[in-house]
Design a protein around this motif. Structure first.
Motif, PDB file in Angstrom:
ATOM      1  N   LEU A  91      30.234   6.622  -5.942  1.00 37.48           N
ATOM      2  CA  LEU A  91      29.409   5.508  -6.400  1.00 37.48           C
ATOM      3  C   LEU A  91      28.797   4.788  -5.205  1.00 37.48           C
ATOM      4  O   LEU A  91      29.348   4.822  -4.101  1.00 37.48           O
ATOM      5  N   ASP A  92      27.707   4.093  -5.437  1.00 36.76           N
ATOM      6  CA  ASP A  92      27.064   3.306  -4.390  1.00 36.76           C
ATOM      7  C   ASP A  92      27.917   2.079  -4.069  1.00 36.76           C
ATOM      8  O   ASP A  92      28.147   1.232  -4.941  1.00 36.76           O
ATOM      9  N   GLY A  93      28.403   1.981  -2.845  1.00 39.40           N
ATOM     10  CA  GLY A  93      29.303   0.906  -2.444  1.00 39.40           C
ATOM     11  C   GLY A  93      28.735  -0.492  -2.569  1.00 39.40           C
ATOM     12  O   GLY A  93      29.384  -1.383  -3.129  1.00 39.40           O
ATOM     13  N   PRO A  94      27.517  -0.749  -2.059  1.00 43.44           N
ATOM     14  CA  PRO A  94      26.956  -2.098  -2.193  1.00 43.44           C
ATOM     15  C   PRO A  94      26.746  -2.517  -3.653  1.00 43.44           C
ATOM     16  O   PRO A  94      26.947  -3.673  -4.003  1.00 43.44           O
ATOM     17  N   GLU A  95      26.384  -1.577  -4.510  1.00 47.37           N
ATOM     18  CA  GLU A  95      26.193  -1.910  -5.932  1.00 47.37           C
ATOM     19  C   GLU A  95      27.529  -2.261  -6.579  1.00 47.37           C
ATOM     20  O   GLU A  95      27.633  -3.231  -7.334  1.00 47.37           O
ATOM     21  N   VAL A  96      28.560  -1.491  -6.276  1.00 49.16           N
ATOM     22  CA  VAL A  96      29.891  -1.798  -6.789  1.00 49.16           C
ATOM     23  C   VAL A  96      30.336  -3.173  -6.286  1.00 49.16           C
ATOM     24  O   VAL A  96      30.847  -3.990  -7.054  1.00 49.16           O
ATOM     25  N   THR A  97      30.125  -3.442  -5.005  1.00 44.84           N
ATOM     26  CA  THR A  97      30.521  -4.725  -4.407  1.00 44.84           C
ATOM     27  C   THR A  97      29.822  -5.889  -5.099  1.00 44.84           C
ATOM     28  O   THR A  97      30.468  -6.869  -5.489  1.00 44.84           O
ATOM     29  N   GLY A  98      28.516  -5.806  -5.243  1.00 40.77           N
ATOM     30  CA  GLY A  98      27.760  -6.894  -5.868  1.00 40.77           C
ATOM     31  C   GLY A  98      28.168  -7.142  -7.302  1.00 40.77           C
ATOM     32  O   GLY A  98      28.377  -8.290  -7.721  1.00 40.77           O
ATOM     33  N   ARG A  99      28.313  -6.087  -8.067  1.00 48.02           N
ATOM     34  CA  ARG A  99      28.668  -6.231  -9.471  1.00 48.02           C
ATOM     35  C   ARG A  99      30.112  -6.699  -9.643  1.00 48.02           C
ATOM     36  O   ARG A  99      30.399  -7.535 -10.493  1.00 48.02           O
ATOM     37  N   GLY A 119      22.935 -20.822  -3.324  1.00 45.68           N
ATOM     38  CA  GLY A 119      22.603 -19.691  -2.470  1.00 45.68           C
ATOM     39  C   GLY A 119      21.592 -18.769  -3.121  1.00 45.68           C
ATOM     40  O   GLY A 119      21.444 -18.748  -4.347  1.00 45.68           O
ATOM     41  N   THR A 120      20.892 -18.009  -2.280  1.00 45.32           N
ATOM     42  CA  THR A 120      19.836 -17.124  -2.774  1.00 45.32           C
ATOM     43  C   THR A 120      19.948 -15.710  -2.209  1.00 45.32           C
ATOM     44  O   THR A 120      19.021 -14.925  -2.324  1.00 45.32           O
ATOM     45  N   GLY A 121      21.080 -15.384  -1.621  1.00 41.92           N
ATOM     46  CA  GLY A 121      21.258 -14.058  -1.035  1.00 41.92           C
ATOM     47  C   GLY A 121      21.488 -12.991  -2.093  1.00 41.92           C
ATOM     48  O   GLY A 121      21.367 -13.228  -3.303  1.00 41.92           O
ATOM     49  N   ILE A 122      21.847 -11.826  -1.634  1.00 39.57           N
ATOM     50  CA  ILE A 122      22.036 -10.684  -2.536  1.00 39.57           C
ATOM     51  C   ILE A 122      23.114 -10.963  -3.577  1.00 39.57           C
ATOM     52  O   ILE A 122      22.976 -10.583  -4.742  1.00 39.57           O
ATOM     53  N   GLN A 123      24.193 -11.651  -3.195  1.00 34.62           N
ATOM     54  CA  GLN A 123      25.232 -11.965  -4.171  1.00 34.62           C
ATOM     55  C   GLN A 123      24.691 -12.896  -5.263  1.00 34.62           C
ATOM     56  O   GLN A 123      25.086 -12.781  -6.429  1.00 34.62           O
ATOM     57  N   ALA A 124      23.807 -13.803  -4.900  1.00 29.29           N
ATOM     58  CA  ALA A 124      23.203 -14.687  -5.902  1.00 29.29           C
ATOM     59  C   ALA A 124      22.425 -13.876  -6.930  1.00 29.29           C
ATOM     60  O   ALA A 124      22.463 -14.168  -8.133  1.00 29.29           O
ATOM     61  N   ARG A 125      21.735 -12.846  -6.475  1.00 31.88           N
ATOM     62  CA  ARG A 125      20.967 -12.012  -7.405  1.00 31.88           C
ATOM     63  C   ARG A 125      21.890 -11.320  -8.411  1.00 31.88           C
ATOM     64  O   ARG A 125      21.575 -11.254  -9.603  1.00 31.88           O
ATOM     65  N   GLN A 145      21.735 -17.587 -23.023  1.00 30.14           N
ATOM     66  CA  GLN A 145      21.194 -18.884 -23.438  1.00 30.14           C
ATOM     67  C   GLN A 145      21.380 -19.966 -22.373  1.00 30.14           C
ATOM     68  O   GLN A 145      20.806 -21.044 -22.474  1.00 30.14           O
ATOM     69  N   ALA A 146      22.184 -19.674 -21.370  1.00 32.73           N
ATOM     70  CA  ALA A 146      22.469 -20.682 -20.340  1.00 32.73           C
ATOM     71  C   ALA A 146      21.261 -20.885 -19.434  1.00 32.73           C
ATOM     72  O   ALA A 146      20.522 -19.950 -19.128  1.00 32.73           O
ATOM     73  N   GLN A 147      21.106 -22.115 -19.004  1.00 40.28           N
ATOM     74  CA  GLN A 147      20.065 -22.454 -18.043  1.00 40.28           C
ATOM     75  C   GLN A 147      20.696 -22.417 -16.655  1.00 40.28           C
ATOM     76  O   GLN A 147      21.745 -23.025 -16.413  1.00 40.28           O
ATOM     77  N   VAL A 148      20.079 -21.670 -15.746  1.00 40.45           N
ATOM     78  CA  VAL A 148      20.622 -21.499 -14.398  1.00 40.45           C
ATOM     79  C   VAL A 148      19.704 -22.193 -13.405  1.00 40.45           C
ATOM     80  O   VAL A 148      18.502 -21.936 -13.372  1.00 40.45           O
ATOM     81  N   TRP A 149      20.299 -23.073 -12.611  1.00 44.16           N
ATOM     82  CA  TRP A 149      19.585 -23.696 -11.503  1.00 44.16           C
ATOM     83  C   TRP A 149      20.081 -23.056 -10.217  1.00 44.16           C
ATOM     84  O   TRP A 149      21.259 -22.712 -10.099  1.00 44.16           O
ATOM     85  N   VAL A 150      19.181 -22.938  -9.250  1.00 49.68           N
ATOM     86  CA  VAL A 150      19.544 -22.335  -7.969  1.00 49.68           C
ATOM     87  C   VAL A 150      19.278 -23.344  -6.862  1.00 49.68           C
ATOM     88  O   VAL A 150      18.184 -23.914  -6.777  1.00 49.68           O
ATOM     89  N   GLU A 151      20.297 -23.565  -6.044  1.00 52.68           N
ATOM     90  CA  GLU A 151      20.177 -24.449  -4.875  1.00 52.68           C
ATOM     91  C   GLU A 151      20.020 -23.555  -3.648  1.00 52.68           C
ATOM     92  O   GLU A 151      20.829 -22.656  -3.419  1.00 52.68           O
TER      93      GLU A 151
END
Length: 168
Positions: free
Chosen positions: A105-113, A138-144, A156-162
């Motif tokens: 499996l792709d390691g970064p994808e497993v890590t992020g998920r 935060g807005t990095g890869i983990q935030a995505r 249905q949740a509203q998400v704000w990003v700082e």
């Protein structure tokens, strides 16, 4: 290139993502945490090997009764200056009884998920009801990954990003 041995499936980033549905992954992380606590899953502390310039190689094996995995990732924070991802790696999955490699499996994808799934498990365990408003710092890869997971489980949740900057 060498031929891939029969019985081993190799999954790129998109294929790995398709295998790891967030709702199912949160449930799997919850079950794995209980199995780890109960001694059913064996997982030693991760091995950290310095690679220089703040980079590290992380080796993280674990074994259950049916499968064993090994996540091997290299983290290179300075890769952003090269236009490359900070994390590269793979997760191997093998049969515990025979040791045969079953998939890669792709390691970064497993890590992020997996990281996002742990956060969503905490939300599920700590809140008496589904969240309606969420602040993500935060807005990095983990935030995505967290935004993807939040959308999948709480559409249905509203998400704000700082962020540090408006552009981020």
């Amino acid at each position: 290139p060498a031929a891939i041995p029969a019985g081993i499936s190799i999954h790129d980033r998109a294929q790995t993502a398709a295998l790891l549905d967030f709702a199912e992954l949160v449930d799997a992380v919850a079950a794995a945490a209980q199995e780890l606590e109960g001694g059913v899953i064996r997982s030693p502390e991760r091995l950290v090997v310095p690679l220089g310039a703040g980079a590290v190689m992380l080796s993280m094996p674990a074994a259950a009764e049916d499968i064993a995995i090994h996540k091997l990732v290299n983290v290179h924070p300075d890769n952003k200056h090269l236009g490359l991802p900070a994390i590269h790696g793979a997760v191997t999955v093998c049969d515990t009884a025979t040791g045969q490699l079953r998939c890669l499996l792709d390691g970064p994808e497993v890590t992020g998920r997996r990281t996002a799934a742990v956060s969503l498990l905490a939300i599920r365990q700590l809140l008496p009801q589904a969240p309606r408003h969420i602040l993500l710092v935060g807005t990095g890869i983990q935030a995505r990954y967290h935004v993807q997971a939040l959308h999948a489980l709480y559409p249905q949740a509203q998400v704000w990003v700082e962020a540090r900057t408006h552009d981020a």
